[in-house]
Write a protein that holds these residues in place. Structure first.
Motif, PDB file in Angstrom:
ATOM      1  N   GLU A  47     -10.038   2.470 -21.366  1.00 53.11           N
ATOM      2  CA  GLU A  47      -9.622   3.735 -21.375  1.00 53.11           C
ATOM      3  C   GLU A  47      -8.884   5.010 -20.671  1.00 53.11           C
ATOM      4  N   ARG A  48      -7.735   5.692 -20.637  1.00 58.06           N
ATOM      5  CA  ARG A  48      -6.745   6.342 -20.978  1.00 58.06           C
ATOM      6  C   ARG A  48      -7.673   6.581 -19.501  1.00 58.06           C
ATOM      7  N   PRO A  49      -6.880   6.297 -18.225  1.00 58.97           N
ATOM      8  CA  PRO A  49      -7.287   7.514 -17.039  1.00 58.97           C
ATOM      9  C   PRO A  49      -6.670   8.709 -17.183  1.00 58.97           C
ATOM     10  N   ASP A  50      -7.299   9.616 -17.100  1.00 59.60           N
ATOM     11  CA  ASP A  50      -7.055  11.062 -17.197  1.00 59.60           C
ATOM     12  C   ASP A  50      -6.862  11.331 -15.408  1.00 59.60           C
ATOM     13  N   ARG A  51      -7.628  10.477 -14.542  1.00 61.78           N
ATOM     14  CA  ARG A  51      -7.730  11.294 -12.614  1.00 61.78           C
ATOM     15  C   ARG A  51      -7.008   9.927 -12.394  1.00 61.78           C
ATOM     16  N   ILE A  52      -4.940  10.262 -12.103  1.00 61.08           N
ATOM     17  CA  ILE A  52      -4.520   9.070 -10.944  1.00 61.08           C
ATOM     18  C   ILE A  52      -4.041   9.969  -9.939  1.00 61.08           C
ATOM     19  N   VAL A  53      -4.250   8.676  -8.683  1.00 56.59           N
ATOM     20  CA  VAL A  53      -3.830   9.300  -7.698  1.00 56.59           C
ATOM     21  C   VAL A  53      -3.031   8.633  -7.047  1.00 56.59           C
ATOM     22  N   SER A  54      -1.263   8.406  -6.768  1.00 47.95           N
ATOM     23  CA  SER A  54      -0.701   8.091  -6.894  1.00 47.95           C
ATOM     24  C   SER A  54      -0.728   8.409  -5.527  1.00 47.95           C
ATOM     25  N   LEU A  55      -0.522   6.848  -4.192  1.00 46.92           N
ATOM     26  CA  LEU A  55      -0.245   7.109  -3.218  1.00 46.92           C
ATOM     27  C   LEU A  55       1.271   6.388  -2.507  1.00 46.92           C
ATOM     28  N   ALA A  56       1.754   6.022  -3.446  1.00 44.68           N
ATOM     29  CA  ALA A  56       3.542   5.829  -3.297  1.00 44.68           C
ATOM     30  C   ALA A  56       4.329   6.966  -4.542  1.00 44.68           C
ATOM     31  N   PRO A  57       5.570   7.402  -3.267  1.00 43.52           N
ATOM     32  CA  PRO A  57       6.195   8.569  -3.915  1.00 43.52           C
ATOM     33  C   PRO A  57       6.969   7.708  -4.860  1.00 43.52           C
ATOM     34  N   THR A  58       7.390   6.547  -5.601  1.00 39.01           N
ATOM     35  CA  THR A  58       8.790   6.084  -5.782  1.00 39.01           C
ATOM     36  C   THR A  58       7.722   5.593  -7.473  1.00 39.01           C
ATOM     37  N   ASP A 106      -9.747   7.709 -11.204  1.00 38.55           N
ATOM     38  CA  ASP A 106     -10.130   6.633 -12.275  1.00 38.55           C
ATOM     39  C   ASP A 106      -8.753   5.334 -12.285  1.00 38.55           C
ATOM     40  N   LEU A 107      -8.024   5.598 -11.567  1.00 38.36           N
ATOM     41  CA  LEU A 107      -6.362   4.707 -11.470  1.00 38.36           C
ATOM     42  C   LEU A 107      -6.244   5.050  -9.819  1.00 38.36           C
ATOM     43  N   VAL A 108      -5.860   3.811  -8.836  1.00 39.12           N
ATOM     44  CA  VAL A 108      -4.569   4.836  -8.025  1.00 39.12           C
ATOM     45  C   VAL A 108      -3.876   4.252  -7.779  1.00 39.12           C
ATOM     46  N   VAL A 109      -2.910   3.713  -7.447  1.00 34.57           N
ATOM     47  CA  VAL A 109      -1.381   3.287  -7.452  1.00 34.57           C
ATOM     48  C   VAL A 109      -0.946   3.613  -5.303  1.00 34.57           C
ATOM     49  N   ILE A 110      -0.709   1.973  -5.594  1.00 36.88           N
ATOM     50  CA  ILE A 110      -0.125   1.932  -4.158  1.00 36.88           C
ATOM     51  C   ILE A 110       0.935   0.880  -4.112  1.00 36.88           C
ATOM     52  N   LEU A 124     -15.469  -0.290  -4.435  1.00 33.66           N
ATOM     53  CA  LEU A 124     -16.140   1.317  -5.140  1.00 33.66           C
ATOM     54  C   LEU A 124     -16.242   1.441  -6.915  1.00 33.66           C
ATOM     55  N   LYS A 125     -15.417   0.575  -6.990  1.00 37.86           N
ATOM     56  CA  LYS A 125     -15.368   0.491  -8.450  1.00 37.86           C
ATOM     57  C   LYS A 125     -14.290   0.914  -9.366  1.00 37.86           C
ATOM     58  N   ILE A 126     -12.860   1.164  -8.138  1.00 33.52           N
ATOM     59  CA  ILE A 126     -11.698   1.981  -8.173  1.00 33.52           C
ATOM     60  C   ILE A 126     -10.396   1.141  -8.375  1.00 33.52           C
ATOM     61  N   PRO A 127      -9.938   1.300  -9.984  1.00 31.71           N
ATOM     62  CA  PRO A 127      -9.202   0.014  -9.782  1.00 31.71           C
ATOM     63  C   PRO A 127      -8.010   0.459  -9.448  1.00 31.71           C
ATOM     64  N   GLN A 146       4.599  -1.187 -16.917  1.00 31.17           N
ATOM     65  CA  GLN A 146       3.424  -1.479 -16.530  1.00 31.17           C
ATOM     66  C   GLN A 146       2.075   0.484 -16.454  1.00 31.17           C
ATOM     67  N   LEU A 147       3.650   0.461 -15.251  1.00 30.18           N
ATOM     68  CA  LEU A 147       2.809   2.437 -15.866  1.00 30.18           C
ATOM     69  C   LEU A 147       2.621   2.883 -16.996  1.00 30.18           C
ATOM     70  N   GLY A 148       3.482   2.443 -17.984  1.00 33.26           N
ATOM     71  CA  GLY A 148       3.370   2.795 -19.664  1.00 33.26           C
ATOM     72  C   GLY A 148       2.258   2.744 -19.698  1.00 33.26           C
ATOM     73  N   ALA A 149       1.800   1.082 -19.784  1.00 30.87           N
ATOM     74  CA  ALA A 149       1.175   0.230 -20.119  1.00 30.87           C
ATOM     75  C   ALA A 149      -0.521   0.544 -19.409  1.00 30.87           C
ATOM     76  N   LEU A 150      -1.010   1.243 -18.618  1.00 29.89           N
ATOM     77  CA  LEU A 150      -1.826   1.832 -18.135  1.00 29.89           C
ATOM     78  C   LEU A 150      -2.095   3.313 -18.172  1.00 29.89           C
ATOM     79  N   THR A 151      -1.062   4.007 -18.672  1.00 29.68           N
ATOM     80  CA  THR A 151      -2.158   4.988 -18.642  1.00 29.68           C
ATOM     81  C   THR A 151      -1.493   5.876 -20.088  1.00 29.68           C
ATOM     82  N   GLY A 152      -1.101   4.402 -21.073  1.00 33.19           N
ATOM     83  CA  GLY A 152      -0.914   4.963 -22.230  1.00 33.19           C
ATOM     84  C   GLY A 152       0.042   6.109 -22.325  1.00 33.19           C
TER      85      GLY A 152
END
Length: 305
Positions: A47-58, A106-110, A124-127, A146-152
């Motif tokens: 399902e669409r992730p509603d709590r995204i953490v980004s560890l990458a400025p880009t 519910d999604l972390v980007v690195i 920890l079952k975190i994508p 890719q980010l467009g697909a994963l975030t809806g």
């Protein structure tokens, strides 16, 4: 966030159905997002992730550019753009799994799998989506998709890629061709580290037909495209243009360059062709690469043919 989304869908359904729904519609579940589940690489989201953490400025810039900003709950300490991004003390260089998990993502980007953070979060079952530094502009476009697909936000990401392609093509075509190529030096920091034509930066400047003086310092690629030049070699190369990608980190400018010993004889210095760039834009591969390409185009166009 999911409660808000469900409510929004329900309200939309009522409006489309007019006033004749009545009691028989009460309790009917909202329609599921047809774009999920979705898989990108090793990441599958149901399902669409509603709590995204980004560890990458880009990645942060990409997420906000495609309209996924409201889904981002935390970004790393280096994510300086856009201003509204929820900047925290989380680090992409020294990632802490416990601190990241504490944001309930519910999604972390690195962009780098330092400290094997992907495996730590996986337990920890975190994508986790790994979006590494781009080598060519097509890598940027692919990550946006890719980010467009994963975030809806498939439509928004596709539109962004199209817009970037169109703008970059227009900028490049707008620079008149030259009979003799200009040479350039691209400065990453004041210790004279540079980027060759085989890097992402080099690929962005290639369409302008420029000659990169750093190529001679890393002919076999053993320095991964980022050699450190000697002052003597740089002065001898006599570049027509100098691009400074260290105006923030190292406080370099046309004035500081002109004060360097022996540099007064370099053509770029004598002709005032020193271009100060925004470090952040120059070091990232997100939507603002268009601004970088435009800055280079303006500098090239100002040099008499």
């Amino acid at each position: 966030m999911k409660r808000v989304l469900t409510a929004a869908i329900a309200v939309t359904a009522l409006l489309l159905g007019g006033c004749g729904g009545g009691a028989e519609d009460e309790g009917r579940p909202a329609a599921a997002d047809a774009s999920f589940p979705v898989t990108v690489g090793s990441v599958t989201l149901t399902e669409r992730p509603d709590r995204i953490v980004s560890l990458a400025p880009t990645a942060t810039e990409m997420l906000f550019a495609i309209g996924a900003g409201p889904q981002v709950v935390a970004v790393d300490d280096q994510s300086t753009y856009p201003p509204e991004a929820p900047r925290t003390d989380l680090s992409g260089f020294k990632p802490n799994a416990e601190a990241i998990a504490g944001r309930d993502p519910d999604l972390v980007v690195i962009s780098d799998d330092l400290e094997k953070i992907a495996d730590q979060l996986g337990k920890l079952k975190i994508p986790v989506l790994l979006a590494p530094a781009a080598k060519v502009i097509d890598d940027s476009y692919r990550q946006i998709d890719q980010l467009g697909a994963l975030t809806g936000h498939r439509d928004e990401s596709a539109a962004l890629v199209t817009r970037m392609r169109t703008e970059i093509d227009k900028i490049v075509r707008g620079v008149p061709p030259r009979t003799e190529p200009l040479s350039y030096y691209y400065e990453i920091d004041e210790t004279l580290y540079s980027a060759t034509s085989k890097t992402f930066i080099g690929s962005l400047l290639a369409p302008f037909g420029l000659t990169n003086i750093a190529d001679a310092a890393d002919p076999d690629g053993s320095k991964n495209g980022y050699p450190q030049l000697s002052p003597e070699a740089l002065v001898a190369a006599d570049p027509d243009l100098i691009f400074l990608a260290d105006t923030k980190c190292c406080r370099q400018s046309a004035a500081t360059v002109k004060q360097r010993k022996g540099w007064s004889q370099i053509t770029a210095v004598r002709q005032d062709r020193i271009v100060a760039l925004d470090d952040d834009i120059a070091s990232r591969w997100g939507p603002r690469v268009v601004d970088l390409v435009r800055a280079v185009a303006d500098a090239v166009a100002r040099v008499p043919a």
